[in-house]
Design a protein around this motif. Structure first.
Motif, PDB file in Angstrom:
ATOM      1  N   LEU A 104       0.845  -1.188   0.000  1.00 16.45           N
ATOM      2  CA  LEU A 104       0.000   0.000   0.000  1.00 16.45           C
ATOM      3  C   LEU A 104       0.881   1.239   0.000  1.00 16.45           C
ATOM      4  O   LEU A 104       1.894   1.293   0.712  1.00 16.45           O
ATOM      5  N   ASP A 105       0.480   2.231  -0.766  1.00 16.90           N
ATOM      6  CA  ASP A 105       1.202   3.498  -0.845  1.00 16.90           C
ATOM      7  C   ASP A 105       0.397   4.599  -0.179  1.00 16.90           C
ATOM      8  O   ASP A 105      -0.839   4.565  -0.160  1.00 16.90           O
ATOM      9  N   GLY A 106       1.091   5.610   0.335  1.00 11.20           N
ATOM     10  CA  GLY A 106       0.434   6.780   0.900  1.00 11.20           C
ATOM     11  C   GLY A 106      -0.393   6.499   2.134  1.00 11.20           C
ATOM     12  O   GLY A 106      -1.439   7.115   2.330  1.00 11.20           O
ATOM     13  N   VAL A 107       0.036   5.568   2.976  1.00 13.93           N
ATOM     14  CA  VAL A 107      -0.746   5.203   4.155  1.00 13.93           C
ATOM     15  C   VAL A 107      -0.385   6.088   5.337  1.00 13.93           C
ATOM     16  O   VAL A 107       0.642   6.776   5.357  1.00 13.93           O
ATOM     17  N   ASP A 108      -1.254   6.062   6.357  1.00 15.91           N
ATOM     18  CA  ASP A 108      -0.983   6.778   7.591  1.00 15.91           C
ATOM     19  C   ASP A 108       0.007   5.974   8.439  1.00 15.91           C
ATOM     20  O   ASP A 108       0.264   4.791   8.199  1.00 15.91           O
ATOM     21  N   ALA A 109       0.499   6.644   9.471  1.00 19.07           N
ATOM     22  CA  ALA A 109       1.398   5.950  10.386  1.00 19.07           C
ATOM     23  C   ALA A 109       0.651   4.979  11.286  1.00 19.07           C
ATOM     24  O   ALA A 109       1.256   4.072  11.865  1.00 19.07           O
ATOM     25  N   GLU A 110      -0.649   5.134  11.406  1.00 24.92           N
ATOM     26  CA  GLU A 110      -1.450   4.289  12.286  1.00 24.92           C
ATOM     27  C   GLU A 110      -2.466   3.503  11.469  1.00 24.92           C
ATOM     28  O   GLU A 110      -3.023   4.008  10.499  1.00 24.92           O
TER      29      GLU A 110
END
Length: 383
Positions: free
Chosen positions: A156-162
């Protein structure tokens, strides 16, 4: 489905139903006088006999229905719990077709995990999207009882840190690992330096940075010259080493989209507040940046010499300078198996279905019928 009225006070408009009834009683259909013989034998002043009659009852019914529908429209009728609760399969762009087919059952609604959630049979979305934000949006828009399956690529690209937290449990299906792609590193920026005679010694730090950005078999993209030399039209990054105001032509160049890094003694306007973009070992700001038109202004907060800024002669200076002049977005890749959504978020209340658009269409049709009844040429005439 549960019907309801969001504004019951609008039903007070039903009192207007008495208006057409009174009009039809008090003002009956047009009458005409028919002359006939022996009128002289009739009593010139007969006692009138009146009976309560209503002419053109179909027209009256149309007007009563029209007013009733308008009153219902004002009361804002809605239907609750009308959302589609069929199982839904949301496919993220990049997921392989075999995994999508294996995760889909008969009767499932298959959509793309893209803005608007188009049907999966539509054209494949081309632009990269924020997958995690779209997953949260899908969870918020679906009714609480709707089962959800998510089919995502292995990375997955551009995900959040959480990891995202949703209001329901979902089936998280990860596709096959895609072949590794080689991404070409962006070319380093062309560094243009303009310096005053007293600052010529500081040019060496920027020449060393440009050399560090370049491979051993290539020539550094570096252009240094005195302040009276014009800035090239294709330049995008300028180091200005001179005291006093920056010339007007250079300021215009910055406003048109250029990036300038100035010494402590240089003067150039900045729009709005500045933020630190380079810090020392103790967290002190060594350079601050702000906007100027469509460009950026970076100003050193200390004299450009190792005694004031020891980082100038450290190995990390080329990277720090590149980050200031041409900041690159931080990579945000993660293995999909490690980023499955959590549960525990509060369920979202689904908005009701507004019936007013349908009522407006029905009102228009009834109004057209009422006008036809009121203006037709074969309208009844009372004797």
């Amino acid at each position: 489905m549960s019907p309801a009225l969001l504004l019951p006070a609008g039903l007070a408009a039903l009192l207007a139903l008495a208006i057409p009834v009174v009009i039809h009683i008090a003002r009956r259909t047009e009458s005409r006088t028919v002359d006939f013989a022996a009128l002289r034998w009739l009593d010139p002043q007969p006692k009138p006999r009146r009976s309560l009659t209503i002419d053109e009852r179909l027209l009256l019914a149309a007007r009563l229905l029209l007013l009733a529908l308008i009153a219902a429209w004002l009361a804002t009728p809605v239907l609750w719990n009308v959302a589609d609760d069929r199982p839904i399969v949301a496919v993220a762009p990049g997921a392989d077709a075999a995994t999508v087919a294996a995760a889909t059952a008969k009767g499932d609604r298959v959509v793309w995990l893209a803005p608007g959630f188009p049907e999966h049979g539509a054209i494949t979305p081309a632009a990269p999207y924020d997958v995690v934000s779209l997953i949260r949006q899908l969870d918020a828009e679906l009714p609480p009882g709707a089962p959800v399956k998510l089919v995502v690529p292995a990375t997955l690209d551009g995900v959040d840190a959480e990891r995202p937290k949703l209001s329901r449990r979902i089936a998280w299906t990860v596709g096959a690992e895609a072949p590794a792609r080689r991404v070409a590193s962006p070319a380093p920026p062309v560094l243009t330096v303009r310096y005053a005679p007293e600052a010529e010694g500081a040019v060496v730090y920027f020449r060393a940075a440009a050399t560090a950005w370049t491979t051993a078999d290539a020539t550094p993209a570096f252009d240094a010259g005195p302040i009276d030399r014009a800035v090239p039209g294709n330049a995008r990054h300028l180091i200005w080493l001179s005291s006093g105001p920056v010339p007007a032509n250079v300021e215009t160049w910055v406003r048109n989209g250029g990036v300038i890094l100035t010494s402590l003694e240089a003067r150039i306007p900045v729009e709005g507040e500045t933020v630190p973009v380079w810090r020392g070992t103790a967290g002190e700001p060594l350079a601050v940046a702000g906007r100027l038109g469509r460009g950026r202004v970076i100003r050193l907060t200390r004299a450009l010499e190792p005694a004031a800024i020891p980082q100038l002669v450290e190995p990390g200076f080329p990277d720090a300078l590149l980050t200031m002049l041409d900041p690159r977005p931080a990579p945000a890749h993660v293995a999909a198996v490690d980023h499955a959504p959590l549960t525990g978020a509060a369920p979202y209340e689904q908005p009701p279905l507004d019936l007013r658009p349908w009522l407006a269409l029905l009102i228009a049709l009834i109004f057209a019928g009422e006008r036809w009844l009121a203006t037709r040429r074969t309208r009844g005439v009372a004797p």
